[in-house]
Scaffold this motif. Structure first.
Motif, short mmCIF file in Angstrom:
data_model
loop_
_atom_site.label_atom_id
_atom_site.label_comp_id
_atom_site.label_asym_id
_atom_site.label_seq_id
_atom_site.Cartn_x
_atom_site.Cartn_y
_atom_site.Cartn_z
N HIS A 33 0.79 -1.22 0.16
CA HIS A 33 -0.05 0.14 0.07
C HIS A 33 0.79 1.17 0.07
O HIS A 33 2.13 1.14 0.43
N PRO A 84 -14.47 -5.59 -2.52
CA PRO A 84 -14.09 -5.07 -3.62
C PRO A 84 -13.30 -5.83 -4.68
O PRO A 84 -12.47 -6.65 -4.22
N SER A 122 -10.31 -5.23 -7.67
CA SER A 122 -9.44 -4.20 -8.03
C SER A 122 -8.85 -4.51 -9.41
O SER A 122 -8.64 -5.68 -9.48
N ASP A 123 -8.75 -3.40 -10.41
CA ASP A 123 -8.14 -3.95 -11.57
C ASP A 123 -6.43 -3.68 -11.32
O ASP A 123 -5.87 -4.26 -12.18
N ASP A 124 -6.07 -3.22 -10.40
CA ASP A 124 -4.50 -2.95 -10.15
C ASP A 124 -4.46 -2.50 -8.86
O ASP A 124 -4.64 -1.48 -8.26
N LEU A 125 -4.07 -3.61 -7.97
CA LEU A 125 -3.56 -3.43 -6.41
C LEU A 125 -2.31 -2.46 -6.25
O LEU A 125 -1.88 -2.16 -5.27
N GLU A 167 -4.86 2.90 -8.56
CA GLU A 167 -5.27 3.85 -7.53
C GLU A 167 -6.12 3.03 -6.44
O GLU A 167 -6.35 3.38 -5.29
N GLN A 168 -6.57 1.87 -6.70
CA GLN A 168 -7.45 1.07 -5.68
C GLN A 168 -6.53 -0.13 -5.22
O GLN A 168 -6.35 -1.15 -5.67
N GLN A 169 -6.06 0.07 -3.90
CA GLN A 169 -5.02 -0.75 -3.44
C GLN A 169 -5.60 -1.49 -2.42
O GLN A 169 -4.96 -1.80 -1.20
N GLU A 170 -6.85 -2.09 -2.51
CA GLU A 170 -7.61 -2.92 -1.85
C GLU A 170 -8.46 -3.63 -2.60
O GLU A 170 -9.21 -3.17 -3.56
N GLY A 171 -8.61 -5.02 -2.18
CA GLY A 171 -9.76 -5.86 -2.94
C GLY A 171 -9.00 -6.96 -3.58
O GLY A 171 -7.86 -7.34 -3.27
N ARG A 231 -5.55 0.99 6.00
CA ARG A 231 -4.93 0.30 4.80
C ARG A 231 -5.51 -1.45 5.33
O ARG A 231 -5.61 -1.87 6.35
#
Length: 534
Positions: free
Chosen positions: A100, A169, A171-174, A177-181, A352
């Motif tokens: 993160h 969630p 995420s398309d990319d950890l 922008e979205q560092q969760e899921g 996080r």
């Protein structure tokens, strides 16, 4: 005559290979890279699905283990560490993950200016040749190939559908922008289906340079000094001792166990401890070997009602897949079996993720099978439940002053109640996943920990008896500005001259994910710090 170089790098692991490449790139600096292990030329190292065999090869491992762990019912845990060109990047599971953004901002806030997320992101981008192409979060033409895990036998669609049904969630990319899921796993594997170790990505292209020398099969036994200035190293090779000298600096890149061990053998460490073992104290450095942090994990298993990846391991299919990989670099043996990775918050007010899940549609003890020859084992899902930010801290200490003796390692796992609590919550989150969507019918029952283990006390007992590690040790030569820090933010060892540490040991805390990519990032940044000095 004693050879002289500008830079001597001790350890050809993930960090050392990067440094050897970057420091020798201009052709003017004489660089020596010393590695205790040998060649990485093995099909099990190159073939992604051969990583379990690569990791289990005792000839390519340091053979370390912890001392009996008091909170793990007295168990001693193995500590696999690659003793081979490329180090652990040659033997690991190839998972690519950064953690993160807050992990690096935390380093900055702990007294490491220049190490916040905005500072290190350019180095993550520089090292990558991502399947996504170049963008604000990824590089498109770096040395390290990063690809995505995709194969119908890995049940990725069913796992992601179950995550959505459970309310998690996607995420398309950890690393974006979205560092969760939940996300499809990313791995350091080339587009030709070969492992992209640091040795292959960084060292091999650089070895043709006349100013870079590789010395393998050589174990460094101590640092050489003139007063408090590091001037060279002594090493043992083929039973004989030799020395080499450096005009500029010595860089330790042995990892979180070997770098503090070598410092202490050379007189840099906690003074009383060194004296207890008959080592002359060069610098009283109380933080050396302390602050050891490691991601703990427990494996969960669920019986499967349908075919898992085990189907691909029938002997005739496996033989064809191995041939397909060798000739074309494609097929099920050209990738990893970890379908999905998840970084999750188990409490809504966390800043996080605190738990990582790694979902594998195959049992851990899967073997080749053939009707009439070896029976097929029952199909299982295996899941790693990993605590990302443990409170517990361990230490690395001397066993003796003999460089041939292995260091003592106390991980001191589960020494804080929060560590138990987060692992318990991770197991319960996992149960929610497997009770939702397609997984609710694909998995028939929970076999480990077992659905009968519901109370905190029952889960704690399971955790104590089954806890393992992810092989992500960090922190034993911590970076910082305070007196207990071993290196400053330029990665220079405090109290001496011409000596640096560049590897996972400098990390103040363990990043929230697999650590190979962060180690490579550290070495990329370190190379700029070193090259920028006059």
């Amino acid at each position: 005559m004693t050879q002289k170089f500008d830079h001597i790098i001790v350890g050809a692991g993930s960090a050392g290979c990067v440094l050897a490449n970057r420091l020798s790139a201009d052709g003017t600096r004489r660089v020596l890279l010393i590695e205790a292990g040998g060649s990485d030329a093995s099909p099990f190292h190159a073939m992604p699905l051969g990583f379990m065999a690569a990791m289990a090869d005792p000839a390519k491992d340091w053979g370390y283990a912890t001392e009996p762990e008091a909170n793990l019912d007295g168990r001693s845990l193995p500590l696999p560490r690659g003793r081979v060109l490329g180090g652990c990047s040659t033997t690991n599971g190839m998972i690519y993950m950064r953690g993160h953004a807050r992990d690096y901002d935390e380093w900055r806030d702990m007294g490491c200016p220049g190490w916040g997320h905005d500072d290190v992101l350019p180095y993550f981008r520089r090292m990558e040749s991502s399947w996504r192409g170049a963008g604000p979060y990824h590089g498109g033409d770096g040395p390290l190939s990063v690809t995505q895990v995709r194969h119908p036998a890995l049940l990725t669609d069913e796992i992601l559908q179950s995550a959505t049904a459970a309310g998690f969630p996607i995420s398309d990319d950890l690393s974006g922008e979205q560092q969760e899921g939940f996300a499809l796993s990313e791995v350091t594997i080339t587009r030709q289906g070969r492992r992209a170790s640091a040795a292959q990505a960084y060292l091999r292209p650089a070895l043709k340079r006349p100013n870079l020398t590789l010395l393998s099969g050589a174990q460094v036994t101590r640092i050489l000094w003139e007063g408090k200035r590091a001037t060279g190293v002594e090493y043992r090779r083929d039973g004989a001792m030799a020395q080499v000298r450096a005009d500029r600096d010595i860089i330790l890149s042995g990892g979180a166990y070997n770098s503090p061990h070598l410092l202490m053998l050379s007189g840099v460490g906690p003074a009383a401890h060194l004296r207890d073992h008959g080592v002359d104290v060069r610098v009283d450095a109380p933080g050396v070997g302390q602050n050891l942090s490691e991601h703990p994990l427990v494996y969960a298993e669920f019986a499967a009602a349908a075919d898992t990846f085990l189907k691909q391991l029938r002997f005739d299919r496996a033989a064809l897949s191995a041939l397909r990989w060798a000739l074309l670099g494609t097929g099920p043996f050209a990738s990893q079996v970890t379908s999905c990775a998840a970084l999750l918050k188990t409490l809504p007010d966390l800043e996080r993720p605190d738990i990582q899940l790694m979902v594998m549609p195959v049992r851990l003890d899967a073997k080749l099978w053939m009707p009439g020859v070896r029976r097929r084992l029952a199909d299982m899902f295996s899941v790693m439940v990993i605590q990302l930010h443990p409170e517990s801290r361990g230490q690395v200490t001397l066993r003796s002053a003999d460089p041939g003796d292995k260091p003592r390692v106390h991980l001191n796992l589960l020494s804080h109640e929060r560590d138990y609590a987060e692992l318990r919550r991770g197991i319960r989150v996992l149960r929610t996943l497997f009770g939702s969507g397609p997984l609710a019918s694909l998995a028939t029952r929970e076999t480990k920990p077992g659905i009968d283990r519901q109370s905190d006390a029952d889960l704690d007992a399971f955790i104590r008896a089954n806890l393992r590690i992810t092989q992500h040790p960090v922190g034993t030569c911590r970076m910082g500005m305070d007196d207990a820090a071993t290196v400053d933010p330029m990665l220079r060892v405090k109290g001496v001259a011409n000596l640096r540490v560049v590897d996972a040991s400098i990390m103040p805390t363990v990043p929230g994910g697999n650590t190979n990519a962060p180690v490579i990032m550290v070495a990329e940044k370190a190379s700029d710090l070193i090259l920028g000095e006059r």
